[in-house]
Design a protein around this motif. Structure first.
Motif, PDB file in Angstrom:
ATOM      1  N   ALA A  97      59.232  34.711  20.503  1.00 42.07           N
ATOM      2  CA  ALA A  97      58.471  34.864  21.566  1.00 42.07           C
ATOM      3  C   ALA A  97      58.279  36.460  21.949  1.00 42.07           C
ATOM      4  O   ALA A  97      57.050  36.962  21.900  1.00 42.07           O
ATOM      5  N   ARG A  98      59.337  37.036  21.618  1.00 35.91           N
ATOM      6  CA  ARG A  98      59.282  38.630  21.686  1.00 35.91           C
ATOM      7  C   ARG A  98      58.329  39.132  20.349  1.00 35.91           C
ATOM      8  O   ARG A  98      57.616  40.090  20.818  1.00 35.91           O
ATOM      9  N   TYR A 100      55.983  37.757  18.841  1.00 36.36           N
ATOM     10  CA  TYR A 100      54.618  37.554  18.661  1.00 36.36           C
ATOM     11  C   TYR A 100      54.011  38.008  20.068  1.00 36.36           C
ATOM     12  O   TYR A 100      52.643  38.117  20.206  1.00 36.36           O
ATOM     13  N   THR A 101      54.662  38.105  21.198  1.00 40.51           N
ATOM     14  CA  THR A 101      54.013  38.309  22.412  1.00 40.51           C
ATOM     15  C   THR A 101      54.683  39.493  23.204  1.00 40.51           C
ATOM     16  O   THR A 101      54.101  39.959  23.964  1.00 40.51           O
ATOM     17  N   THR A 103      57.493  39.594  25.096  1.00 35.22           N
ATOM     18  CA  THR A 103      58.039  39.334  26.199  1.00 35.22           C
ATOM     19  C   THR A 103      58.696  37.831  25.721  1.00 35.22           C
ATOM     20  O   THR A 103      58.363  37.111  24.900  1.00 35.22           O
ATOM     21  N   LEU A 106      56.960  33.389  28.418  1.00 34.85           N
ATOM     22  CA  LEU A 106      55.592  33.111  27.955  1.00 34.85           C
ATOM     23  C   LEU A 106      54.874  32.441  29.146  1.00 34.85           C
ATOM     24  O   LEU A 106      55.289  31.794  29.811  1.00 34.85           O
ATOM     25  N   THR A 107      53.425  32.859  29.189  1.00 32.91           N
ATOM     26  CA  THR A 107      52.492  32.348  29.952  1.00 32.91           C
ATOM     27  C   THR A 107      51.268  31.658  29.346  1.00 32.91           C
ATOM     28  O   THR A 107      51.449  31.750  28.090  1.00 32.91           O
ATOM     29  N   HIS A 110      49.527  33.672  26.673  1.00 37.67           N
ATOM     30  CA  HIS A 110      50.352  34.002  25.423  1.00 37.67           C
ATOM     31  C   HIS A 110      49.953  32.993  24.498  1.00 37.67           C
ATOM     32  O   HIS A 110      50.442  32.852  23.189  1.00 37.67           O
ATOM     33  N   ALA A 113      48.731  33.765  20.932  1.00 42.48           N
ATOM     34  CA  ALA A 113      49.542  34.449  20.126  1.00 42.48           C
ATOM     35  C   ALA A 113      50.609  33.679  19.246  1.00 42.48           C
ATOM     36  O   ALA A 113      51.179  34.173  18.323  1.00 42.48           O
ATOM     37  N   ILE A 114      51.013  32.297  19.846  1.00 41.21           N
ATOM     38  CA  ILE A 114      52.071  31.606  19.293  1.00 41.21           C
ATOM     39  C   ILE A 114      51.374  30.506  18.708  1.00 41.21           C
ATOM     40  O   ILE A 114      52.298  29.899  17.929  1.00 41.21           O
TER      41      ILE A 114
END
Length: 147
Positions: A97-98, A100-101, A103, A106-107, A110, A113-114
């Motif tokens: 998560a960190r 690719y985004t 943070t 995730l929301t 995002h 991006a994942i």
């Protein structure tokens, strides 16, 4: 036929496996999956009605071979520390998560991006998505399956 991408959003619950099972139940009941025995490419006399249970679906050899091109093709959620397994869903790790985004929380914003984290046929991923206040809101399941 080739593999198909699929994705779904489910209401958040702490037990990701239970969320997967509930979502699969909904998809199955809605008939929102590929049923190889019902294809128009088959002669009418060879077509079969959709199965009435998941056990009946997976007892069919054609379905076992072709899959359903849906979330029905995965069977459990793995722990984050397990090696990816075919026909399983692996949660997005904090590190992923960190990376690719930027943070851990995730929301829906995002998701693009994942999405590439599930790039191979037969594998699924899931991610807990949060609201604007950082509270878990839903679970995003996605992957590729079918043949």
């Amino acid at each position: 036929m080739g593999a198909s991408a699929w994705d779904y959003y489910a209401p958040y619950q702490e037990d990701l496996g239970a969320a997967l099972e509930e979502l699969q139940h909904q998809v199955f009941l809605a008939g929102d999956y590929y049923w190889v025995r019902g294809g128009d490419w088959l002669p009418e006399e060879e077509r079969r009605p959709r199965p009435s249970t998941l056990d009946e679906l997976w007892a069919d050899e054609w379905a076992q071979h072709s899959g359903t091109h849906s979330i029905l093709d995965v069977f459990h959620v793995q722990r984050e520390d397990e090696e990816p397994e075919i026909c399983a869903v692996q949660p997005v790790t904090v590190e992923e998560a960190r990376r690719y985004t930027g943070t851990e929380r995730l929301t829906r914003a995002h998701v693009p991006a994942i999405q590439d984290l599930a790039g191979e046929r037969g594998y699924g991923r899931c991610a807990v998505l949060h609201d604007d206040h950082g509270r878990p809101q839903e679970i995003y399941f996605w992957g590729w399956s079918g043949d």
